[in-house]
Design a protein around this motif. Structure first.
Motif: not given
Length: 294
Positions: A72-75, A79-84, A139-145
């Motif tokens: 993860y590189e949120f810092t 966010f969109e780049e990390v999400k993709n 991201l955890g929500k996307i991953s699980l759901e």
């Protein structure tokens, strides 16, 4: 019997590719299977861009992928780049039937800097924490759901989450439906925490486990000489369960008495020219099964 897996980092180190650079992917997974493991994590030499080829080679050895580290590189990124990048990553894991994704925040961290002492790590600012918490929840929500994959955050020396106080902060401010812990006894010990107390504290929130052993003499040298995490690894601070100075039996007891039913993974990065990967993998497997009764 628990599901036992192993990480390829004992064969080839992702952060220091010169360690095990001559070893092939095929040798790595063949020796994993020969040592007795049924699950593996993913390393830099895995042919991840050819899923069919990779799956065929794993299935031929009765191996499955149980986790694949995500940085993860949120810092340091949007966010969109990390999400993709994350969605591509978990799509890969979903293809292989994995149910957990590990990893840690790697922006603004020092764990991969060979000449930067561990002691120079600074506490992350509130702005970084806010980015991390928001990002992990989303991201955890996307991953699980969407994929049925649980996000398991790995506390790690040299990153913004390494000790009990920081793990508490992470778990207390994230949604327990979507964010869990990738427990690692070696990193807790390295951070000055009691690994046995930590597994008791966090087992109900843990969805992936890394077991390794630690050579306390190397840790003392790292502190004394003010060394980096990478130098500590090269000196052999980590080894397979049963080959170091940690008392792993109370950790195993807590796991066995809990309802934890996910993977237990040997993750012991060493210099393969010093610690033969197959022999150490076998030693770790035999200790887990014979001494810890997994």
């Amino acid at each position: 019997m628990k599901k036992l897996g192993i990480a390829p980092i004992g064969w080839t180190n992702d952060d220091m590719p010169e360690l095990g650079g001559e070893l092939t992917f095929e040798q790595c997974i063949s020796e994993m299977a020969l040592a007795g493991y049924t699950g593996c994590e993913v390393g830099t030499k895995y042919p991840v861009h050819d899923r069919i080829y990779l799956k065929e080679h794993l299935e031929a050895r009765n191996l499955v992928i149980c986790n694949h580290w995500f940085s993860y590189e949120f810092t340091t990124k949007t966010f969109e780049e990390v999400k993709n990048n994350f969605i591509k990553h978990i799509d890969f894991l979903h293809f292989f039937g994995a149910t957990v994704v590990g990893g840690a925040e790697c922006g603004n961290t020092i764990h991969g800097q060979y000449h930067t002492p561990i002691s120079s790590r600074k506490e992350a600012p509130v702005t970084d924490w806010n980015k991390l918490i928001r990002g992990l929840n989303e991201l955890g929500k996307i991953s699980l759901e969407s994929y049925g994959i649980k996000l398991a955050y790995h506390h790690h020396i040299g990153t913004m989450v390494e000790n009990q106080q920081e793990v508490d902060r992470l778990l207390n401010t994230t949604d327990d439906r979507y964010v869990s812990l990738n427990y690692d006894c070696g990193h807790f010990y390295f951070a000055g925490e009691d690994p046995s107390a930590m597994i008791k504290k966090y087992i109900s929130r843990t969805s992936h486990i890394h077991l390794k052993d630690v050579r306390s003499s190397v840790k003392k040298r790292v502190v004394k000489d003010n060394l980096s995490f990478m130098k500590a690894v090269k000196l052999g601070i980590f080894t397979v369960p049963g080959d170091g100075d940690l008392d792993l039996k109370p950790i195993a007891k807590t796991i066995q008495e809990s309802d934890y039913n996910n993977w237990i993974v040997v993750e012991a990065e060493q210099d393969p020219s010093i610690a033969n990967p197959y022999l150490y993998a076998k030693k770790g497997y035999e200790y887990l099964t014979n001494e810890l009764n997994f």
